[in-house]
Design a protein around this motif. Sequence first.
Motif, PDB file in Angstrom:
ATOM      1  N   ARG A  13       0.868  -1.199  -0.045  1.00 52.26           N
ATOM      2  CA  ARG A  13      -0.074   0.071  -0.053  1.00 52.26           C
ATOM      3  C   ARG A  13       1.015   1.258   0.027  1.00 52.26           C
ATOM      4  O   ARG A  13       0.509   2.200  -0.789  1.00 52.26           O
ATOM      5  N   ASP A  14       1.880   1.347   1.003  1.00 48.69           N
ATOM      6  CA  ASP A  14       2.715   2.675   0.978  1.00 48.69           C
ATOM      7  C   ASP A  14       3.528   2.620  -0.166  1.00 48.69           C
ATOM      8  O   ASP A  14       3.785   3.852  -0.707  1.00 48.69           O
ATOM      9  N   LEU A  15       3.988   1.706  -1.098  1.00 47.76           N
ATOM     10  CA  LEU A  15       4.617   1.755  -2.426  1.00 47.76           C
ATOM     11  C   LEU A  15       3.805   2.427  -3.601  1.00 47.76           C
ATOM     12  O   LEU A  15       3.964   3.420  -4.253  1.00 47.76           O
ATOM     13  N   TRP A  16       2.536   1.994  -3.523  1.00 51.06           N
ATOM     14  CA  TRP A  16       1.669   2.494  -4.263  1.00 51.06           C
ATOM     15  C   TRP A  16       1.055   3.768  -4.270  1.00 51.06           C
ATOM     16  O   TRP A  16       1.162   4.665  -5.243  1.00 51.06           O
ATOM     17  N   ARG A  17       0.959   3.988  -2.885  1.00 49.30           N
ATOM     18  CA  ARG A  17       0.459   5.525  -2.648  1.00 49.30           C
ATOM     19  C   ARG A  17       1.503   6.547  -2.817  1.00 49.30           C
ATOM     20  O   ARG A  17       1.318   7.633  -3.006  1.00 49.30           O
ATOM     21  N   SER A  23      -0.831   0.684 -10.666  1.00 49.71           N
ATOM     22  CA  SER A  23      -1.674  -0.160 -10.281  1.00 49.71           C
ATOM     23  C   SER A  23      -1.435  -1.358 -10.160  1.00 49.71           C
ATOM     24  O   SER A  23      -1.799  -2.235  -9.052  1.00 49.71           O
ATOM     25  N   HIS A  24      -0.812  -1.945 -11.102  1.00 52.98           N
ATOM     26  CA  HIS A  24      -0.480  -3.542 -11.325  1.00 52.98           C
ATOM     27  C   HIS A  24       1.016  -3.776 -11.137  1.00 52.98           C
ATOM     28  O   HIS A  24       1.370  -4.838 -11.483  1.00 52.98           O
ATOM     29  N   GLY A  25       1.844  -2.769 -11.122  1.00 48.84           N
ATOM     30  CA  GLY A  25       3.158  -2.904 -11.152  1.00 48.84           C
ATOM     31  C   GLY A  25       3.968  -3.415  -9.926  1.00 48.84           C
ATOM     32  O   GLY A  25       3.455  -3.359  -8.906  1.00 48.84           O
ATOM     33  N   GLY A  26       5.255  -3.867 -10.183  1.00 48.80           N
ATOM     34  CA  GLY A  26       5.931  -4.145  -8.802  1.00 48.80           C
ATOM     35  C   GLY A  26       5.647  -5.498  -8.260  1.00 48.80           C
ATOM     36  O   GLY A  26       4.763  -6.259  -8.745  1.00 48.80           O
ATOM     37  N   ASN A  27       6.529  -5.925  -7.309  1.00 50.04           N
ATOM     38  CA  ASN A  27       6.256  -7.278  -6.582  1.00 50.04           C
ATOM     39  C   ASN A  27       7.163  -7.384  -5.564  1.00 50.04           C
ATOM     40  O   ASN A  27       8.106  -6.647  -5.258  1.00 50.04           O
ATOM     41  N   MET A  44      -2.299  -6.246  -7.261  1.00 51.69           N
ATOM     42  CA  MET A  44      -2.478  -4.704  -7.157  1.00 51.69           C
ATOM     43  C   MET A  44      -1.569  -4.440  -5.734  1.00 51.69           C
ATOM     44  O   MET A  44      -2.085  -4.978  -4.865  1.00 51.69           O
ATOM     45  N   LEU A  45      -0.328  -4.080  -5.798  1.00 48.16           N
ATOM     46  CA  LEU A  45       0.443  -3.947  -4.530  1.00 48.16           C
ATOM     47  C   LEU A  45      -0.318  -3.045  -3.500  1.00 48.16           C
ATOM     48  O   LEU A  45      -0.205  -3.364  -2.451  1.00 48.16           O
ATOM     49  N   GLY A  46      -1.203  -2.164  -4.019  1.00 46.19           N
ATOM     50  CA  GLY A  46      -1.940  -1.409  -2.918  1.00 46.19           C
ATOM     51  C   GLY A  46      -3.094  -1.971  -2.242  1.00 46.19           C
ATOM     52  O   GLY A  46      -3.676  -1.461  -1.487  1.00 46.19           O
TER      53      GLY A  46
END
Length: 187
Positions: A13-17, A23-27, A44-46
């Motif tokens: 959530r903190d990475l996304w915010r 919205s659908h990136g990272g892991n 969705m990491l958020g």
Amino acid sequence: MDDLLRAFSQVGRDLWRSGMVTSHGGNLSVRREGEMVITRTGAMLGHITQGDLVRVPLEGEISPRASREALLHRASYLHTSAEALVHAHPVHAIALSFFRYTIVPKDAEGAYILPSVSVVEVSQPIGSQELAQAVAQVLKNAPIVVVKGHGTFAKGRGLWEAFYYTSVLEASCRVLWLLKGVSFPSS
Ligand SMILES: [Zn+2]
């Protein structure tokens, strides 16, 4: 909610915010006894829930549900001391990676925490064995690496520490961009 899911969902959530993933990136992943727990492909990491976490053994088959970077996470656990990994797409670091082989922060926190950060360039920058080996090699001796045009991979004793390195590097890259081309009078 158990502690593992709580760490995944809060860091995600903190990475996304903070704009460090789309919205659908990272892991994200965490090392466990003989295995790792990693976010699923397309998560969705958020908004991580239990169904977004996939267990992958450190040897053998990788579930197709796991992140496309599971090969890289596994190589990093096999070859480094990482207990957790954060992969993000922070835009200032990515933009700078097109112009640098090494990123040297100028701000005090960045210079103290990450005095020099390597940028690696590979022909297949997503999901390849080449990428996995290049990243694991750098993470043997450094907490974070930037893959040119793609993003950051950070290791830590836990997800929060890997998140911290990601956050410090992106802030340092923002400062470097703000300083770029600026020429103030000396008095
Ligand atoms: Zn990526």
